[in-house]
Write a protein that holds these residues in place. Structure first.
Motif, mmCIF file in Angstrom:
data_model
loop_
_atom_site.group_PDB
_atom_site.id
_atom_site.type_symbol
_atom_site.label_atom_id
_atom_site.label_comp_id
_atom_site.label_asym_id
_atom_site.label_seq_id
_atom_site.Cartn_x
_atom_site.Cartn_y
_atom_site.Cartn_z
ATOM 1 N N MET A 23 0.851 -1.174 0.000
ATOM 2 C CA MET A 23 0.000 0.000 0.000
ATOM 3 C C MET A 23 0.898 1.239 0.000
ATOM 4 N N ARG A 24 0.574 2.166 -0.830
ATOM 5 C CA ARG A 24 1.343 3.406 -0.898
ATOM 6 C C ARG A 24 0.870 4.361 0.180
ATOM 7 N N SER A 25 1.778 5.123 0.695
ATOM 8 C CA SER A 25 1.406 6.098 1.717
ATOM 9 C C SER A 25 1.061 7.422 1.055
ATOM 10 N N ALA A 26 0.340 8.224 1.774
ATOM 11 C CA ALA A 26 -0.049 9.550 1.300
ATOM 12 C C ALA A 26 0.641 10.580 2.170
ATOM 13 N N THR A 27 0.720 11.785 1.687
ATOM 14 C CA THR A 27 1.343 12.848 2.471
ATOM 15 C C THR A 27 0.330 13.941 2.741
ATOM 16 N N PHE A 28 0.530 14.606 3.860
ATOM 17 C CA PHE A 28 -0.245 15.797 4.164
ATOM 18 C C PHE A 28 0.492 16.989 3.571
ATOM 19 N N PRO A 29 -0.234 18.048 3.283
ATOM 20 C CA PRO A 29 0.456 19.239 2.775
ATOM 21 C C PRO A 29 1.364 19.826 3.852
ATOM 22 N N PRO A 30 2.450 20.424 3.436
ATOM 23 C CA PRO A 30 3.317 21.059 4.435
ATOM 24 C C PRO A 30 2.568 22.206 5.110
ATOM 25 N N ILE A 31 2.901 22.438 6.355
ATOM 26 C CA ILE A 31 2.257 23.527 7.084
ATOM 27 C C ILE A 31 3.322 24.522 7.526
ATOM 28 N N ARG A 32 2.934 25.762 7.535
ATOM 29 C CA ARG A 32 3.855 26.809 7.982
ATOM 30 C C ARG A 32 3.457 27.226 9.391
ATOM 31 N N VAL A 33 4.466 27.319 10.230
ATOM 32 C CA VAL A 33 4.247 27.768 11.602
ATOM 33 C C VAL A 33 5.347 28.753 11.959
ATOM 34 N N GLU A 34 5.093 29.511 12.982
ATOM 35 C CA GLU A 34 6.100 30.439 13.474
ATOM 36 C C GLU A 34 7.268 29.631 14.046
ATOM 37 N N PRO A 35 8.466 30.162 13.976
ATOM 38 C CA PRO A 35 9.625 29.446 14.521
ATOM 39 C C PRO A 35 9.454 29.069 15.998
ATOM 40 N N GLU A 36 8.749 29.919 16.749
ATOM 41 C CA GLU A 36 8.525 29.627 18.164
ATOM 42 C C GLU A 36 7.674 28.367 18.345
ATOM 43 N N VAL A 37 6.681 28.199 17.480
ATOM 44 C CA VAL A 37 5.814 27.024 17.560
ATOM 45 C C VAL A 37 6.632 25.769 17.279
ATOM 46 N N ARG A 38 7.434 25.821 16.231
ATOM 47 C CA ARG A 38 8.261 24.659 15.908
ATOM 48 C C ARG A 38 9.201 24.336 17.068
ATOM 49 N N ALA A 39 9.801 25.349 17.660
ATOM 50 C CA ALA A 39 10.716 25.132 18.784
ATOM 51 C C ALA A 39 9.977 24.505 19.969
ATOM 52 N N GLU A 40 8.759 24.959 20.245
ATOM 53 C CA GLU A 40 7.965 24.391 21.342
ATOM 54 C C GLU A 40 7.671 22.918 21.095
ATOM 55 N N VAL A 41 7.295 22.598 19.864
ATOM 56 C CA VAL A 41 6.983 21.210 19.531
ATOM 57 C C VAL A 41 8.238 20.355 19.627
ATOM 58 N N GLU A 42 9.320 20.823 19.069
ATOM 59 C CA GLU A 42 10.560 20.056 19.113
ATOM 60 C C GLU A 42 11.040 19.844 20.551
ATOM 61 N N ALA A 43 10.721 20.777 21.429
ATOM 62 C CA ALA A 43 11.142 20.668 22.823
ATOM 63 C C ALA A 43 10.419 19.541 23.560
ATOM 64 N N VAL A 44 9.271 19.133 23.077
ATOM 65 C CA VAL A 44 8.512 18.087 23.770
ATOM 66 C C VAL A 44 8.586 16.733 23.080
ATOM 67 N N LEU A 45 9.367 16.632 22.036
ATOM 68 C CA LEU A 45 9.517 15.344 21.352
ATOM 69 C C LEU A 45 10.168 14.340 22.298
ATOM 70 N N ARG A 46 9.694 13.108 22.247
ATOM 71 C CA ARG A 46 10.299 12.047 23.058
ATOM 72 C C ARG A 46 11.590 11.580 22.397
ATOM 73 N N GLU A 47 12.388 10.908 23.174
ATOM 74 C CA GLU A 47 13.654 10.413 22.641
ATOM 75 C C GLU A 47 13.384 9.495 21.446
ATOM 76 N N GLY A 48 14.018 9.796 20.324
ATOM 77 C CA GLY A 48 13.866 8.994 19.114
ATOM 78 C C GLY A 48 12.638 9.352 18.283
ATOM 79 N N GLU A 49 11.803 10.244 18.768
ATOM 80 C CA GLU A 49 10.590 10.629 18.040
ATOM 81 C C GLU A 49 10.924 11.758 17.075
ATOM 82 N N SER A 50 10.402 11.625 15.864
ATOM 83 C CA SER A 50 10.626 12.682 14.875
ATOM 84 C C SER A 50 9.457 13.654 14.875
ATOM 85 N N LEU A 51 9.695 14.803 14.299
ATOM 86 C CA LEU A 51 8.639 15.798 14.157
ATOM 87 C C LEU A 51 7.494 15.227 13.325
#
Length: 94
Positions: A1-29
């Protein structure tokens, strides 16, 4: 089965930093975003099912000629409360 992609989303750099700060070990964005999207979709499905059940109950109530009056419900609740108080008093007196 082929996978599908979601459209890229734009966020403020602060939002990305907040999300990256809560990623678990080994978890990707990407994994985090996928989990968030799946969770949000499941929550919305649950909400929609709840609304559907409520609307069906209202329609059934209308079809069957209504329900109980407020006074009937309150009388029943008061009776249950009185019974509970009586049982508690009997237990305390033993």
């Amino acid at each position: 089965m082929r996978s599908a992609t979601f459209p890229p989303i734009r966020v403020e750099p602060e939002v990305r930093a907040e999300v990256e700060a809560v990623l678990r070990e080994g978890e990707s964005l990407t994994q985090f975003i996928e989990e968030a999207v799946v969770s949000a979709a499941a929550w919305r499905r649950v909400q929609a099912e709840f609304v559907d059940r409520g609307e069906a109950a209202i329609e059934r109530w209308k079809r069957e000629g209504g329900g109980r009056t407020v006074d009937d419900v309150m009388t029943g609740l008061q009776g249950r409360l009185d019974d509970a108080k009586r049982r508690a008093t009997q237990r305390a007196g033993k």
